[in-house]
Write an enzyme that holds these catalytic residues in place. Structure first.
Site, PDB file in Angstrom:
ATOM      1  N   HIS A 143       0.838  -1.202   0.000  1.00 15.09           N
ATOM      2  CA  HIS A 143       0.000   0.000   0.000  1.00 15.09           C
ATOM      3  C   HIS A 143       0.873   1.252   0.000  1.00 15.09           C
ATOM      4  O   HIS A 143       1.835   1.329   0.755  1.00 15.09           O
ATOM      5  CB  HIS A 143      -0.895   0.033   1.243  1.00 15.09           C
ATOM      6  CG  HIS A 143      -2.052  -0.918   1.172  1.00 15.09           C
ATOM      7  ND1 HIS A 143      -3.118  -0.877   2.039  1.00 15.09           N
ATOM      8  CD2 HIS A 143      -2.322  -1.923   0.305  1.00 15.09           C
ATOM      9  CE1 HIS A 143      -3.993  -1.810   1.719  1.00 15.09           C
ATOM     10  NE2 HIS A 143      -3.519  -2.476   0.688  1.00 15.09           N
ATOM     11  N   TYR A 171      -8.746   5.215   8.420  1.00 11.87           N
ATOM     12  CA  TYR A 171      -8.834   5.584   9.834  1.00 11.87           C
ATOM     13  C   TYR A 171      -9.965   6.614   9.963  1.00 11.87           C
ATOM     14  O   TYR A 171      -9.879   7.691   9.377  1.00 11.87           O
ATOM     15  CB  TYR A 171      -7.514   6.209  10.306  1.00 11.87           C
ATOM     16  CG  TYR A 171      -6.389   5.215  10.467  1.00 11.87           C
ATOM     17  CD1 TYR A 171      -5.673   4.738   9.368  1.00 11.87           C
ATOM     18  CD2 TYR A 171      -6.023   4.744  11.726  1.00 11.87           C
ATOM     19  CE1 TYR A 171      -4.647   3.817   9.521  1.00 11.87           C
ATOM     20  CE2 TYR A 171      -4.995   3.832  11.893  1.00 11.87           C
ATOM     21  CZ  TYR A 171      -4.313   3.369  10.789  1.00 11.87           C
ATOM     22  OH  TYR A 171      -3.295   2.458  10.948  1.00 11.87           O
ATOM     23  N   PRO A 175      -2.445   0.288  19.333  1.00 10.40           N
ATOM     24  CA  PRO A 175      -2.269  -0.182  17.952  1.00 10.40           C
ATOM     25  C   PRO A 175      -2.551   0.851  16.855  1.00 10.40           C
ATOM     26  O   PRO A 175      -2.345   0.556  15.679  1.00 10.40           O
ATOM     27  CB  PRO A 175      -3.270  -1.349  17.840  1.00 10.40           C
ATOM     28  CG  PRO A 175      -4.256  -1.131  18.926  1.00 10.40           C
ATOM     29  CD  PRO A 175      -3.567  -0.374  20.014  1.00 10.40           C
ATOM     30  N   LYS A 179       2.440  -0.167  15.100  1.00  7.36           N
ATOM     31  CA  LYS A 179       3.892  -0.180  15.331  1.00  7.36           C
ATOM     32  C   LYS A 179       4.433  -1.326  16.183  1.00  7.36           C
ATOM     33  O   LYS A 179       5.648  -1.549  16.204  1.00  7.36           O
ATOM     34  CB  LYS A 179       4.305   1.146  15.999  1.00  7.36           C
ATOM     35  CG  LYS A 179       4.292   2.316  15.064  1.00  7.36           C
ATOM     36  CD  LYS A 179       5.436   2.231  14.065  1.00  7.36           C
ATOM     37  CE  LYS A 179       5.195   3.094  12.867  1.00  7.36           C
ATOM     38  NZ  LYS A 179       5.478   2.492  11.600  1.00  7.36           N
ATOM     39  N   TYR A 223       4.748   6.479   9.804  1.00  4.00           N
ATOM     40  CA  TYR A 223       3.930   5.306   9.486  1.00  4.00           C
ATOM     41  C   TYR A 223       4.729   4.287   8.669  1.00  4.00           C
ATOM     42  O   TYR A 223       4.673   3.081   8.931  1.00  4.00           O
ATOM     43  CB  TYR A 223       2.657   5.735   8.734  1.00  4.00           C
ATOM     44  CG  TYR A 223       1.542   4.730   8.855  1.00  4.00           C
ATOM     45  CD1 TYR A 223       0.484   4.901   9.740  1.00  4.00           C
ATOM     46  CD2 TYR A 223       1.557   3.563   8.091  1.00  4.00           C
ATOM     47  CE1 TYR A 223      -0.523   3.968   9.871  1.00  4.00           C
ATOM     48  CE2 TYR A 223       0.557   2.610   8.213  1.00  4.00           C
ATOM     49  CZ  TYR A 223      -0.477   2.822   9.098  1.00  4.00           C
ATOM     50  OH  TYR A 223      -1.475   1.884   9.223  1.00  4.00           O
TER      51      TYR A 223
HETATM   52  P1  RFL Z   1       4.330 -11.666  21.463  1.00  5.89           P
HETATM   53  O1  RFL Z   1       3.858 -11.745  20.061  1.00  5.89           O
HETATM   54  O2  RFL Z   1       3.326 -11.421  22.535  1.00  5.89           O
HETATM   55  O3  RFL Z   1       5.120 -13.025  21.748  1.00  5.89           O
HETATM   56  C1  RFL Z   1       5.527 -13.394  23.051  1.00  5.89           C
HETATM   57  C2  RFL Z   1       5.568 -14.899  23.112  1.00  5.89           C
HETATM   58  O4  RFL Z   1       6.084 -15.305  24.373  1.00  5.89           O
HETATM   59  C3  RFL Z   1       5.369 -16.431  24.817  1.00  5.89           C
HETATM   60  N1  RFL Z   1       5.513 -16.557  26.287  1.00  5.89           N
HETATM   61  C4  RFL Z   1       6.232 -17.532  26.885  1.00  5.89           C
HETATM   62  N2  RFL Z   1       6.950 -18.548  26.386  1.00  5.89           N
HETATM   63  C5  RFL Z   1       7.557 -19.388  27.265  1.00  5.89           C
HETATM   64  N3  RFL Z   1       7.459 -19.248  28.625  1.00  5.89           N
HETATM   65  C6  RFL Z   1       6.743 -18.241  29.160  1.00  5.89           C
HETATM   66  N4  RFL Z   1       6.661 -18.114  30.480  1.00  5.89           N
HETATM   67  C7  RFL Z   1       6.089 -17.310  28.280  1.00  5.89           C
HETATM   68  N5  RFL Z   1       5.313 -16.216  28.462  1.00  5.89           N
HETATM   69  C8  RFL Z   1       4.976 -15.775  27.244  1.00  5.89           C
HETATM   70  C9  RFL Z   1       3.941 -16.137  24.375  1.00  5.89           C
HETATM   71  O5  RFL Z   1       3.162 -17.333  24.300  1.00  5.89           O
HETATM   72  C10 RFL Z   1       4.177 -15.523  23.011  1.00  5.89           C
HETATM   73  O6  RFL Z   1       4.145 -16.483  21.969  1.00  5.89           O
HETATM   74  O7  RFL Z   1       5.436 -10.535  21.642  1.00  5.89           O
HETATM   75  P2  RFL Z   1       6.573  -9.964  20.615  1.00  5.89           P
HETATM   76  O8  RFL Z   1       7.321 -11.079  19.974  1.00  5.89           O
HETATM   77  O9  RFL Z   1       7.282  -8.907  21.379  1.00  5.89           O
HETATM   78  O10 RFL Z   1       5.704  -9.296  19.425  1.00  5.89           O
HETATM   79  C11 RFL Z   1       4.942  -8.154  19.656  1.00  5.89           C
HETATM   80  C12 RFL Z   1       3.723  -8.149  18.731  1.00  5.89           C
HETATM   81  O11 RFL Z   1       3.044  -9.389  18.846  1.00  5.89           O
HETATM   82  C13 RFL Z   1       2.766  -6.992  19.051  1.00  5.89           C
HETATM   83  O12 RFL Z   1       3.493  -5.824  19.347  1.00  5.89           O
HETATM   84  C14 RFL Z   1       1.811  -6.689  17.874  1.00  5.89           C
HETATM   85  O13 RFL Z   1       0.898  -7.731  17.662  1.00  5.89           O
HETATM   86  C15 RFL Z   1       1.057  -5.386  18.132  1.00  5.89           C
HETATM   87  N6  RFL Z   1       0.078  -5.068  17.088  1.00  5.89           N
HETATM   88  C16 RFL Z   1       0.467  -4.511  15.871  1.00  5.89           C
HETATM   89  N7  RFL Z   1       1.778  -4.314  15.607  1.00  5.89           N
HETATM   90  C17 RFL Z   1       2.171  -3.847  14.385  1.00  5.89           C
HETATM   91  O14 RFL Z   1       3.383  -3.645  14.169  1.00  5.89           O
HETATM   92  N8  RFL Z   1       1.277  -3.575  13.364  1.00  5.89           N
HETATM   93  C18 RFL Z   1      -0.071  -3.776  13.554  1.00  5.89           C
HETATM   94  O15 RFL Z   1      -0.848  -3.596  12.610  1.00  5.89           O
HETATM   95  C19 RFL Z   1      -0.522  -4.212  14.859  1.00  5.89           C
HETATM   96  N9  RFL Z   1      -1.824  -4.414  15.092  1.00  5.89           N
HETATM   97  C20 RFL Z   1      -1.282  -5.298  17.325  1.00  5.89           C
HETATM   98  C21 RFL Z   1      -2.222  -4.949  16.299  1.00  5.89           C
HETATM   99  C22 RFL Z   1      -1.730  -5.885  18.517  1.00  5.89           C
HETATM  100  C23 RFL Z   1      -3.080  -6.080  18.716  1.00  5.89           C
HETATM  101  N10 RFL Z   1      -3.465  -6.708  19.944  1.00  5.89           N
HETATM  102  C24 RFL Z   1      -4.337  -7.794  20.008  1.00  5.89           C
HETATM  103  C25 RFL Z   1      -2.730  -6.415  21.160  1.00  5.89           C
HETATM  104  C26 RFL Z   1      -3.577  -5.134  16.501  1.00  5.89           C
HETATM  105  C27 RFL Z   1      -4.013  -5.677  17.714  1.00  5.89           C
HETATM  106  C28 RFL Z   1      -5.507  -5.817  17.911  1.00  5.89           C
HETATM  107  C1  PHB Z   2      -4.575  -4.434  11.345  1.00  3.91           C
HETATM  108  O1  PHB Z   2      -4.790  -4.634  10.129  1.00  3.91           O
HETATM  109  O2  PHB Z   2      -4.693  -5.328  12.190  1.00  3.91           O
HETATM  110  C2  PHB Z   2      -4.203  -3.076  11.800  1.00  3.91           C
HETATM  111  C3  PHB Z   2      -3.941  -2.091  10.870  1.00  3.91           C
HETATM  112  C4  PHB Z   2      -3.589  -0.820  11.277  1.00  3.91           C
HETATM  113  C5  PHB Z   2      -3.522  -0.548  12.629  1.00  3.91           C
HETATM  114  C6  PHB Z   2      -3.766  -1.527  13.568  1.00  3.91           C
HETATM  115  C7  PHB Z   2      -4.122  -2.805  13.157  1.00  3.91           C
HETATM  116  O3  PHB Z   2      -3.207   0.721  13.030  1.00  3.91           O
END
Ligand code: RFL
Ligand code: PHB
Length: 398
Positions: A76, A209, A300, A304, A392
């Site tokens: 995009h 957005y 979110p 990032k 972004y």
């Molecule tokens: P994770 O992905 O939470 O992975 C951590 C892992 O550690 C495991 N764990 C253990 N393993 C062994 N022993 C233990 N005691 C443990 N305790 C925990 C867990 O099971 C897990 O598998 O962290 P990491 O690697 O730092 O990654 C971070 C990302 O996952 C997170 O920042 C993103 O998902 C945030 N996020 C977004 N980030 C983006 O860059 N772009 C996006 O579009 C975006 N959209 C989002 C998001 C997060 C969201 N939610 C649900 C919080 C949208 C949403 C809705």
């Molecule tokens: C997503 O597609 O999950 C998404 C996209 C943009 C955001 C957050 C989540 O700012």
């Protein structure tokens, strides 16, 4: 304790941070073991992020992880900000020459696990870390840091030179650091996001957005057949309060725009997540290094979290490579300082996007007008839209 294992870097967590770190270390000839509490299916299927910034895409491509992302990812060149019934495009290509790629976090994780296992790497699933030991041992001492974990009902130990705490916000690594060492900086927001996956083609070709009096909405996607949509909701809201018809109605209202309408379809997943900004300083203690959500959380709205996790482990892999190559400890010693400079810039951006786009119940009419002033400025001033765009698509890596 029954069994002992040994590696150079013990990595807790097989999310994006832990797996990218293990991959980058492997390319530097450094051995690691990844310990993950959940199953392989669970970490691959978890619905989370979807937006990869250009830095992340470039790193994946350069390090041999890009094949499926190039085929299936959607590139995009802009996003839309929609308010007062009108859409305003932020053109990333024109403003920065860069782009973002829509590619699900689950697919990133799947590709990484595949790459690690194909290269002979060790990723242990259903291996729950219970405690960390000897974090302060010096490199010359005979005691090494160790990780105790439970696998198939047996308590096991992994001894290593370094531990990477990549275990997310609720993990065990950050709480293993003695009291008084870390300072936490935190803000919680008085709302959550209700997110859905729907089997319906995206309503619009780019992410939208939406600022609305009833609250924020985001139209995103996972593929040309699958939409990902979000609604601002109360922080303690229950998913039972949101039957499908209410979700589509609310999305339609908040994204309303002249000559445009949203088509509903089957919802295949729904959930509610809280929103917070959080940072701990420093991001290291002795030979334990925290990376990704274990060290910081962003709301979110700026997309990032995953990208910041990748930026941390890039710094960490390079610092560890310097140590093993030449014995130079300075990059490891400066890990936290190096990462935090980026972390705070990303915190600022994520907080700003969140503050500009959401409805805060405590706001008065002045605050709503000010938000509209911010949106008008960012969509009409080249300098302001360029600032949004460069954040972004991803600030340059040092
Ligand atoms: P994770 O992905 O939470 O992975 C951590 C892992 O550690 C495991 N764990 C253990 N393993 C062994 N022993 C233990 N005691 C443990 N305790 C925990 C867990 O099971 C897990 O598998 O962290 P990491 O690697 O730092 O990654 C971070 C990302 O996952 C997170 O920042 C993103 O998902 C945030 N996020 C977004 N980030 C983006 O860059 N772009 C996006 O579009 C975006 N959209 C989002 C998001 C997060 C969201 N939610 C649900 C919080 C949208 C949403 C809705
Ligand atoms: C997503 O597609 O999950 C998404 C996209 C943009 C955001 C957050 C989540 O700012």
């Amino acid at each position: 304790m029954n069994q002992g294992m040994r590696t150079q870097v013990g990595i807790v967590g097989a999310g994006p941070a832990g797996l990218v770190l293990s991959h980058l270390l492997h390319l530097e000839g450094i051995d690691s073991v990844v310990l993950e509490a959940h199953t392989r299916e669970y970490v691959q299927e978890r619905v989370r992020a979807g937006v990869l910034e250009q830095n992340t895409v470039d790193l994946f491509t350069r390090t041999g992880l890009g094949a499926r992302m190039q085929r299936e990812g959607l590139v995009h060149h802009g996003i839309e900000l929609r308010f007062q019934g009108r859409g305003h495009r932020i053109d990333f290509r024109e403003l920065t020459g860069r782009a973002i790629t829509i590619y699900a976090q689950g697919d990133v994780v799947k590709d990484l696990i595949h790459a690690r296992l194909a290269a002979g790497g060790t990723v242990l699933f259903e291996a729950e870390v219970v405690s960390l030991h000897d974090l302060e041992s010096s490199h010359s001492s005979s005691r090494k840091p160790s990780i105790r974990f439970r696998k198939d009902g047996t308590l096991m130990e992994l001894t290593c030179d370094f531990i990477a705490g990549c275990d997310g916000f609720h993990g065990v690594c950050r709480p293993s650091i003695p009291r008084g060492v870390l300072t936490a900086y935190e803000r919680t927001y008085p709302f959550g996001w209700l997110g859905i996956l729907a089997e319906v083609p995206p309503a619009f070709e780019e992410l939208v957005y939406c600022y609305h009096d009833r609250g924020f909405a985001l139209l995103s996607m996972r593929s040309l057949r699958l939409s990902r949509l979000y609604l601002q909701c109360s922080p303690g809201d229950l998913i039972e309060n949101w039957p499908d018809a209410r979700i589509w109605q609310e999305l339609q209202t908040r994204s309303a725009c002249q000559g445009w309408s949203l088509t509903g379809g089957p919802i295949i997943q729904k959930g509610i997540a809280g929103m917070r900004s959080f940072v701990v300083e420093p991001m290291q203690y002795g030979r334990l290094f925290l990376a990704g959500d274990a060290a910081h959380i962003v709301p979110p709205t700026g997309a990032k979290g995953l990208n910041l996790a990748v930026a941390d482990v890039r710094v960490l892999a390079s610092a560890m490579a310097d140590f093993y190559r030449s014995g130079d400890r300075a990059p490891c010693d400066h890990y936290s300082e190096t990462c935090l400079r980026r972390v705070w810039k990303i915190q600022r951006f994520s907080w700003w996007m969140t503050s500009m786009l959401h409805r805060f119940d405590s706001d008065n009419a002045f605050d709503r007008r000010r938000q509209l002033g911010d949106l008008d400025y960012v969509t009409s001033s080249r300098a302001a839209s360029q600032s949004l765009a460069e954040n972004y698509v991803g600030l340059p890596t040092d």
